[in-house]
Design an enzyme around this catalytic site. Structure first.
Site, PDB file in Angstrom:
ATOM      1  N   GLU A   3       4.206  -0.453  -4.706  1.00 21.16           N
ATOM      2  CA  GLU A   3       4.259  -1.700  -3.939  1.00 21.16           C
ATOM      3  C   GLU A   3       4.048  -2.885  -4.873  1.00 21.16           C
ATOM      4  OE1 GLU A   3       3.333  -0.924   0.481  1.00 21.16           O
ATOM      5  OE2 GLU A   3       1.457  -1.346  -0.530  1.00 21.16           O
TER       6      GLU A   3
ATOM      7  N   GLY B 103       4.742  -2.587   6.175  1.00 25.10           N
ATOM      8  CA  GLY B 103       3.695  -3.421   6.766  1.00 25.10           C
ATOM      9  C   GLY B 103       4.219  -4.139   7.999  1.00 25.10           C
ATOM     10  N   GLY B 104       4.604  -5.386   7.815  1.00 26.37           N
ATOM     11  CA  GLY B 104       5.014  -6.235   8.941  1.00 26.37           C
ATOM     12  C   GLY B 104       5.997  -5.589   9.900  1.00 26.37           C
TER      13      GLY B 104
ATOM     14  N   HIS C 218      -4.648   0.229  -1.807  1.00 27.12           N
ATOM     15  CA  HIS C 218      -3.677  -0.818  -1.454  1.00 27.12           C
ATOM     16  C   HIS C 218      -4.034  -2.091  -2.238  1.00 27.12           C
ATOM     17  CE1 HIS C 218      -1.479  -3.833   0.785  1.00 27.12           C
ATOM     18  NE2 HIS C 218      -0.719  -2.852   1.235  1.00 27.12           N
TER      19      HIS C 218
ATOM     20  N   SER D   7       7.991  -5.686   1.895  1.00 27.11           N
ATOM     21  CA  SER D   7       9.066  -6.348   2.641  1.00 27.11           C
ATOM     22  C   SER D   7      10.248  -5.429   2.943  1.00 27.11           C
ATOM     23  CB  SER D   7       9.546  -7.614   1.906  1.00 27.11           C
ATOM     24  OG  SER D   7       8.482  -8.534   1.781  1.00 27.11           O
TER      25      SER D   7
ATOM     26  N   GLU E 164      -4.141  -5.062  -1.430  1.00 32.13           N
ATOM     27  CA  GLU E 164      -5.038  -5.999  -0.735  1.00 32.13           C
ATOM     28  C   GLU E 164      -6.493  -5.562  -0.905  1.00 32.13           C
ATOM     29  OE1 GLU E 164      -2.992  -5.854   3.010  1.00 32.13           O
ATOM     30  OE2 GLU E 164      -1.341  -6.983   2.131  1.00 32.13           O
TER      31      GLU E 164
ATOM     32  N   GLY F 226       4.574  -8.637   2.091  1.00 35.27           N
ATOM     33  CA  GLY F 226       4.387  -9.671   3.108  1.00 35.27           C
ATOM     34  C   GLY F 226       5.060 -10.993   2.762  1.00 35.27           C
TER      35      GLY F 226
ATOM     36  N   ASN G  14       1.942   0.679   7.943  1.00 38.75           N
ATOM     37  CA  ASN G  14       0.602   0.183   7.629  1.00 38.75           C
ATOM     38  C   ASN G  14       0.350  -1.027   8.521  1.00 38.75           C
ATOM     39  OD1 ASN G  14      -1.717  -0.882   6.532  1.00 38.75           O
ATOM     40  ND2 ASN G  14      -0.822  -1.375   4.529  1.00 38.75           N
ATOM     41  N   TRP G  15      -0.426  -0.797   9.568  1.00 40.71           N
ATOM     42  CA  TRP G  15      -0.631  -1.877  10.548  1.00 40.71           C
ATOM     43  C   TRP G  15      -1.576  -2.963  10.041  1.00 40.71           C
ATOM     44  CZ3 TRP G  15      -1.499   0.876  15.976  1.00 40.71           C
ATOM     45  CH2 TRP G  15      -0.345   1.609  16.292  1.00 40.71           C
ATOM     46  N   LYS G  16      -2.282  -2.664   8.960  1.00 43.44           N
ATOM     47  CA  LYS G  16      -3.273  -3.613   8.419  1.00 43.44           C
ATOM     48  C   LYS G  16      -4.250  -4.027   9.527  1.00 43.44           C
ATOM     49  CE  LYS G  16      -0.008  -4.786   4.859  1.00 43.44           C
ATOM     50  NZ  LYS G  16       0.489  -5.728   3.876  1.00 43.44           N
TER      51      LYS G  16
HETATM   52  P1  PGA Z   1       5.039  -5.517   4.065  1.00 38.70           P
HETATM   53  O1  PGA Z   1       3.708  -4.733   3.608  1.00 38.70           O
HETATM   54  O2  PGA Z   1       6.028  -4.491   4.510  1.00 38.70           O
HETATM   55  O3  PGA Z   1       4.577  -6.422   5.177  1.00 38.70           O
HETATM   56  O4  PGA Z   1       5.513  -6.273   2.868  1.00 38.70           O
HETATM   57  C1  PGA Z   1       3.780  -3.519   2.933  1.00 38.70           C
HETATM   58  C2  PGA Z   1       2.386  -3.027   2.618  1.00 38.70           C
HETATM   59  O5  PGA Z   1       1.527  -3.846   2.278  1.00 38.70           O
HETATM   60  O6  PGA Z   1       2.083  -1.819   2.701  1.00 38.70           O
END
Ligand code: PGA
Length: 249
Positions: free
Chosen positions: A168, A233-234, A97, A212, A99, A174, A9-11
């Site tokens: 999640e 994500g990251g 998600h 994470s 967010e 994050g 997930n590149w966001k």
């Molecule tokens: P993260 O994000 O791996 O940076 O914690 C995961 C996500 O939000 O899908």
């Protein structure tokens, strides 16, 4: 056993140059051994889907989007429909998600409507659920996730393989604070049980862990029962870390 799904997930990250560089690295570094063990998907920002498509196909990487509209088309300024995403070459779309639930006020009902549009346009929705730290501290983690599942699962999912669930925990996203293996295992077993009440073939629903996940903790997490992959994500923004997670599958 289900083939694991490792989805990035590149966001809202990267630019054209960054997309090109990351895709070049993925094409170069993704090994046939990893592809044998795991399905790999990337979810770039909508504007960069077309930019990533050719190299994604070349590397046998599936394309996913990070959100879709809950309507087919029409006067919905700024939105992108599931049909458009399918046109752009997507196979997956992330919906709900945390967010988006937090910053865009998305309710379970909205998430469900989006997941239904995804399925109607032959995309697999990756439906995200997860509790906040306050909810976990109050002992409500299962109640919250149970309700999210009950209210966000699409009515038009006929079989388990029509959807993917991503657990999640919000406090792990994050933050570098990965959930403990015991907590992940317990929640994935709980989710599986909920899915058993909804599907005749719950074993075909992939349940991803996200929050994470990184090369150092991926092997342990991906070996747990009912952990069928990861939403990253990251660590998905660098080919080395993303593919090192994928190689643990
Ligand atoms: P993260 O994000 O791996 O940076 O914690 C995961 C996500 O939000 O899908």
């Amino acid at each position: 056993m289900l083939k694991k799904l490792i989805a990035g997930n590149w966001k809202m990250n990267l630019d054209y140059q960054g997309v090109d560089a990351l895709m070049d690295d993925l094409v170069e570094q993704l090994s046939p051994e990893t592809l044998e063990r795991a399905d790999i998907a990337i979810c770039p920002p909508a504007l960069y889907l077309s930019r990533a498509l050719e190299r994604a196909q070349q590397a046998e990487i599936s394309l996913g989007a990070q959100d879709c509209a809950d309507q087919d088309n029409g006067a919905y300024t700024g939105q992108v429909s599931a049909a458009m995403l399918a046109d752009a070459g997507c196979s997956y779309v992330i919906v709900g998600h945390s967010e988006r639930r937090e910053y865009n006020g998305e309710s379970n009902a909205a998430v469900k409507a989006k997941a239904q549009k995804a399925i109607a346009h032959v995309l697999t929705p990756i439906i995200c659920v997860g509790e906040s730290d306050a909810q976990r501290a109050a002992g409500q983690a299962e109640a919250v996730v149970g309700q999210q599942l009950k209210e966000s699962l699409p009515d038009n999912a006929e079989q388990g393989s029509d959807i993917v669930i991503a657990y999640e925990p919000v406090w792990a996203i994050g933050t570098g604070n990965v959930a403990s293996e015991d907590d992940v295992q317990a929640m994935h077993a709980f989710i599986y049980k909920q899915l058993s009440e909804r599907f005749d073939d719950p074993e075909n629903v992939r349940i991803l862990y996200g929050g994470s996940m990184k090369p150092e903790n991926a092997a342990g997490l991906l070996a747990l029962p009912h952990v069928d992959g990861g939403l990253i994500g990251g660590a998905s923004l660098k080919a080395e870390s993303f593919l090192s997670i994928a190689s643990c599958a």
